[in-house]
Design an enzyme around this catalytic site. Sequence first.
Site, short mmCIF file in Angstrom:
data_model
loop_
_atom_site.label_atom_id
_atom_site.label_comp_id
_atom_site.label_asym_id
_atom_site.label_seq_id
_atom_site.Cartn_x
_atom_site.Cartn_y
_atom_site.Cartn_z
CG HIS A 18 -4.12 -7.94 -3.54
ND1 HIS A 18 -3.27 -7.61 -2.53
CD2 HIS A 18 -4.97 -6.88 -3.68
CE1 HIS A 18 -3.57 -6.39 -2.08
NE2 HIS A 18 -4.60 -5.93 -2.76
CB SER A 99 -6.09 -3.33 -5.42
OG SER A 99 -6.32 -2.18 -4.65
CD GLU A 117 -6.58 6.40 0.01
OE1 GLU A 117 -6.84 5.22 -0.22
OE2 GLU A 117 -6.84 6.94 1.11
CD GLU A 142 -16.56 9.75 0.24
OE1 GLU A 142 -16.12 10.42 1.18
OE2 GLU A 142 -16.59 8.50 0.27
N GLY A 143 -14.57 8.08 -2.12
CA GLY A 143 -14.70 6.79 -2.79
C GLY A 143 -16.13 6.40 -3.10
CG ASP A 163 -10.14 -3.12 -0.23
OD1 ASP A 163 -10.64 -3.65 0.78
OD2 ASP A 163 -8.92 -3.15 -0.49
C1 LIG Z 1 -8.38 -1.40 2.68
S1 LIG Z 1 -7.57 0.04 2.17
C2 LIG Z 1 -7.41 -0.15 0.44
C3 LIG Z 1 -6.45 -1.20 0.00
C4 LIG Z 1 -6.29 -1.34 -1.50
N1 LIG Z 1 -7.57 -1.43 -2.19
C5 LIG Z 1 -5.46 -2.55 -1.84
O1 LIG Z 1 -6.03 -3.65 -1.96
O2 LIG Z 1 -4.25 -2.42 -2.00
C6 LIG Z 1 -8.81 1.27 2.29
C7 LIG Z 1 -8.37 2.65 1.84
O3 LIG Z 1 -9.52 3.49 1.77
C8 LIG Z 1 -9.16 4.81 2.12
N2 LIG Z 1 -10.41 5.50 2.48
C9 LIG Z 1 -11.06 5.55 3.68
N3 LIG Z 1 -12.24 6.19 3.55
C10 LIG Z 1 -12.35 6.54 2.24
C11 LIG Z 1 -13.37 7.19 1.48
N4 LIG Z 1 -14.50 7.61 2.05
N5 LIG Z 1 -13.15 7.37 0.16
C12 LIG Z 1 -12.02 6.92 -0.43
N6 LIG Z 1 -11.02 6.30 0.23
C13 LIG Z 1 -11.19 6.11 1.55
C14 LIG Z 1 -8.16 4.61 3.23
O4 LIG Z 1 -7.33 5.76 3.37
C15 LIG Z 1 -7.40 3.37 2.76
O5 LIG Z 1 -6.27 3.72 2.03
#
Ligand SMILES: C[S@@+](CC[C@H](N)C(=O)[O-])C[C@H]1O[C@@H](n2cnc3c(N)ncnc32)[C@H](O)[C@@H]1O
Length: 278
Positions: A18, A99, A117, A142-143, A163
Amino acid sequence: MNYRHAFHAGNHADVLKHLIISRIIALLARKEAPFVCLDSHAGLGLYDLKGDEASRTGEWQEGIARLWNADDLPASTDDYFDVLKAMNPDGELRYYPGSPELARQLTRDQDRVLLNEKHPQDGQLLKENMRGDRRVAVHLGEGWHVPRALLPVAEKRALLLIDPPFEQSDELDRCITALNESISRMRQTIVAIWYPIKDERQLKRFYQGLSKSTAPKLLRAELFVHSPDDATRLTGSGLVIANAPWGLEDELKELLPWLAKSLAQSEGNWRLDWLIAE
Ligand SMILES: C[S@@+](CC[C@H](N)C(=O)[O-])C[C@H]1O[C@@H](n2cnc3c(N)ncnc32)[C@H](O)[C@@H]1O
């Protein structure tokens, strides 16, 4: 999808990620032209450190709690702490920005924030937490599709944070694919990938893959809170930053040693170098 970021909010890895994101946004904001912050794995957006999940692990006690009352904060932490102070106006540390909230608060009227998300519950909470800001859009998909779905952007300036939770063995490879896709769709995209430092063999392969990526330049910034010889736990974490903005490297030369000193558990250390030099 078992990972819930609420258990880890505000830990040493979050602080590193961050702080670096806050500096990239500040450097982008030096120019009047608009930019877009994208977040492919966005989480909840903001966290209650006194809530059930964060209290159970207490990870934030060795992270943000150590810095909250520090009297030797480098100037480059000002933006990050301004957000934290605005969220905790009575001076007691309780709420922590993910973030998305950091990007929302540090961007300007002309900028946009595009969040994604996949977890249905966390995604709904993210929507609620970001409600009311017309500059922010939340996608529940899907991320790994984000580079293809959302790049290029009309503003021509973008920061993409990747992330993922690293629950699956292919996620380091998927980060490299997402980096290459982002660069091919918009060459100047600043892509920041967070990764855990745990398995040295896997990381070696990751660095090799990154070095062969299509990023025009790639900066690596790492923070260790334990000795790298201790493979049983998370010894630290890192960010690789494609198209790192001018000035970031110099700021990190001051920030990383301070973080290593302030957040060391058994042994603090840091590394800053270019995986791809310009
Ligand atoms: C490390 S956390 C994110 C933290 C955030 N970026 C922050 O810094 O505040 C990872 C997130 O990815 C989500 N996630 C897991 N697999 C995913 C996917 N295939 N696509 C999108 N999000 C996903 C999880 O539910 C989780 O909320």
